[in-house]
Design an enzyme around this catalytic site. Structure first.
Site, PDB file in Angstrom:
ATOM      1  N   GLU A   1       0.871  -1.179   0.000  1.00 36.79           N
ATOM      2  CA  GLU A   1       0.000   0.000   0.000  1.00 36.79           C
ATOM      3  C   GLU A   1       0.908   1.229   0.000  1.00 36.79           C
ATOM      4  OE1 GLU A   1      -3.439  -0.370   2.892  1.00 36.79           O
ATOM      5  OE2 GLU A   1      -2.200  -2.078   3.500  1.00 36.79           O
TER       6      GLU A   1
ATOM      7  N   ARG B   1       5.116 -12.774  10.147  1.00 39.01           N
ATOM      8  CA  ARG B   1       5.771 -11.480   9.995  1.00 39.01           C
ATOM      9  C   ARG B   1       7.166 -11.546  10.591  1.00 39.01           C
ATOM     10  NH1 ARG B   1       2.171  -6.310  11.543  1.00 39.01           N
ATOM     11  NH2 ARG B   1       4.274  -5.528  11.485  1.00 39.01           N
TER      12      ARG B   1
ATOM     13  N   LYS C   1       3.376   1.134  10.213  1.00 39.91           N
ATOM     14  CA  LYS C   1       3.487   2.353   9.404  1.00 39.91           C
ATOM     15  C   LYS C   1       2.901   3.556  10.134  1.00 39.91           C
ATOM     16  CE  LYS C   1       3.562   0.602   4.653  1.00 39.91           C
ATOM     17  NZ  LYS C   1       2.813   0.590   3.378  1.00 39.91           N
TER      18      LYS C   1
END
Length: 557
Positions: A35, A262, A272
């Site tokens: 993104e 992750r 983020k």
């Protein structure tokens, strides 16, 4: 099972099983779908290496697709930085694509879902919708608009598209199951009204698809065979598949979502939102601040693509999350820099040393190697003169038997030069040593082949000729946080763990060759650490960032 099979990670095993079950190899296609709402961070390096690594292993194309469904947070700057990061890591993508490329198709599919009774327009506020979903142990409450007439939803959805309603007035929801224990299946929102310009589509759209709706359908449009994502999306997989059921056509590739753990690294954060806060509140100088765990920050600090890829390979592909020690990452950085970094001499805490028996106004250019680990690195010449700088910590007036550096009456070799002996010192009124006076043995010149040049002394010091010294600014970077998991404690704001000593500025001197140093090129300041020239450099004052210290006691198991 043969040894090769045993060495496969679980994702590779899934792919091998699919190929064995009849999936043609030419149907394999992967993607990396960031993104564009921030810079990529250390956690993304794992996803990048997995997807592009599989592409290389199987000779399959890998798309770079930006899931750009939220114009409130997305910018072209982030798109550009992501492309630069992937290129720097050494990967090539087959196509550059955007979820926004598919907005028309996504809208048409949504219309068809309304027609099929699979979606409806809900006029409730988002807060009410959230409250009605309840919790996994309690059935949700159906919206009063859930069974509104199809034609009514179609008309409202068209008006939403035209911008006839205010933001938050209504949304399009999928009609799935308000009793599902999986909260993602409780009539998720597919579209919301958002009257914001998009960085690619401009003002065309007044509604935007939600990530869960756009993400999987974009995979399907691109005929991705294996949609790989991190573990937090595991409970989104049923929704991913339900959406796919609504659009899937026979004889097309049905993409398969699979999740991997992750990568969490100590002393780093990978949210983020939190990284954005560090930038916004000026705790750092920007997304590419060398203290940031972003790929851009690590690149600016001096990490190499090879070191990051070796680190990812060592960490491996797992199904369960754990915390990786940052020292393991730094180990691989050191290991690679040791092979590629140019050795130079620089002094970061200088004290002057005068060689009293060396002729005044004379200079020599002495040969020294560029990198003893690389036989093709060659050598260069460095200037030598009567007055030099050495590190202040390399001298003591008195030192015990374990102090092998310079002390009064003691001898050391100057790297690639001569053996010197300290004779006396000058001090200021506070007792601080200002100048060291020494004598040198003119027959002890390194590489001269004389018996004296082969004489062994226990200490070897780096140095810089004072007459030729290049003033440099040295930035000593340390951990950005004082604790390994700064965002683990919910009761404490992670910003409270920022290390006040994460950056120190030091004025030093370097050999003159560093005047021509390239930004980003790795250097080993001998006996100090690994450094790289920063983009803040000017011709008058080059700036060097410390990448990692020369050594630490860490050894990977």
């Amino acid at each position: 099972m043969d040894d090769e099979k045993k060495s496969l990670n679980f994702i590779e095993q899934i792919i091998e099983d699919d190929l064995a079950a009849g999936l043609p190899q030419d149907k394999l296609r992967f993607r990396f779908p960031p993104e564009p709402n921030g810079y990529l961070h250390v956690g993304h390096t794992k996803a990048i290496c997995i997807n592009f690594g599989l592409g290389e292993k199987y000779g399959a194309p890998v798309n770079l697709r930006f899931d750009d469904t939220n114009p409130e947070k997305e910018e072209q700057e982030f798109v550009d930085s992501i492309k630069a990061d992937i290129e720097w890591l050494g990967f090539k993508y087959d196509q550059e694509l955007y979820a926004s490329d598919y907005f028309d198709q996504l809208y048409d599919w949504a219309v068809q879902m309304i027609i099929d009774g699979k979606a409806y327009v809900d006029e409730q506020p988002s807060e009410v919708i959230t409250e009605q979903r309840k919790n996994p142990f309690e059935n949700g409450v159906e919206s009063p608009f859930r069974n509104r007439p199809v034609q009514e939803s179609l008309e409202l959805f068209e008006k939403m598209k035209k911008g006839e309603f205010e933001e938050g007035a209504m949304s399009l929801r999928a009609k799935i199951d308000m009793t599902s224990p999986n909260m993602n299946m409780r009539d998720p929102v597919m579209y919301r009204i958002l009257k914001r310009p998009h960085h690619r589509t401009g003002d065309k759209w007044k509604i935007y698809p939600m990530y869960d709706w756009a993400h999987g359908e974009s995979d399907y449009i691109e005929q991705i065979s294996h949609s790989l994502c991190s573990l937090e999306f595991e409970n989104h997989r049923p929704l991913y598949n339900w959406y796919l059921d609504q659009v899937y056509e026979e004889n097309t590739t049905r993409n398969k979502q699979r999740e991997f753990a992750r990568m969490n690294v100590s002393y780093m954060i990978t949210s983020k939102r939190k990284l954005q806060r560090l930038v916004a509140e000026k705790a750092v100088t920007g997304w590419d601040d060398p203290r940031m765990p972003t790929i851009s920050g690590m690149r600016r600090l001096g990490f190499t693509p090879t070191s990051i890829k070796n680190f990812i390979e060592r960490v491996g592909v797992a199904k369960r999350e754990n915390l990786i020690d940052i020292q393991l990452l730094e180990f691989f950085v050191r290991e690679d820099l040791n092979k590629v970094a140019t050795r130079v001499m620089a002094v970061v805490d200088p004290v002057k040393l005068v060689i009293t028996n060396y002729p005044e106004n004379e200079e020599e250019w002495l040969e020294t190697e560029n990198n003893p680990e690389d036989e093709n690195a060659g050598s260069r010449k460095v200037p030598f003169s009567r007055e030099i700088f050495i590190e202040r910590e390399d001298f003591k007036e008195e030192g015990n038997k374990k102090f092998f550096r310079l002390k009064l009456g003691g001898e050391v070799r100057l790297k690639s030069a001569y053996i010197i002996k300290a004779e006396s010192v000058d001090k200021d009124e506070n007792g601080e040593i200002q100048t060291i006076y020494a004598t040198y043995d003119p027959k002890s010149k390194s590489g001269s082949g004389t018996e004296e040049s082969l004489r062994k002394v226990k200490g070897t010091l780096h140095w810089v000729s004072a007459a030729h010294a290049l003033p440099i600014e040295v930035r000593i970077y340390d951990r950005l946080f004082t604790t390994p998991q700064p965002d683990a404690e919910k009761e404490t704001d992670f910003m409270e763990f920022i290390n006040p000593d994460s950056l120190k500025f030091v004025q030093g001197f370097a050999e003159p060759s560093l005047a021509d140093a390239e930004i980003g090129h790795p250097y080993q300041f001998q006996r100090i650490g690994y450094f790289t020239k920063d983009r803040d450099s000017t011709p008058e004052k080059p700036v060097f960032n410390r990448t990692v210290t020369l050594k630490d006691g860490y050894k990977p198991e």
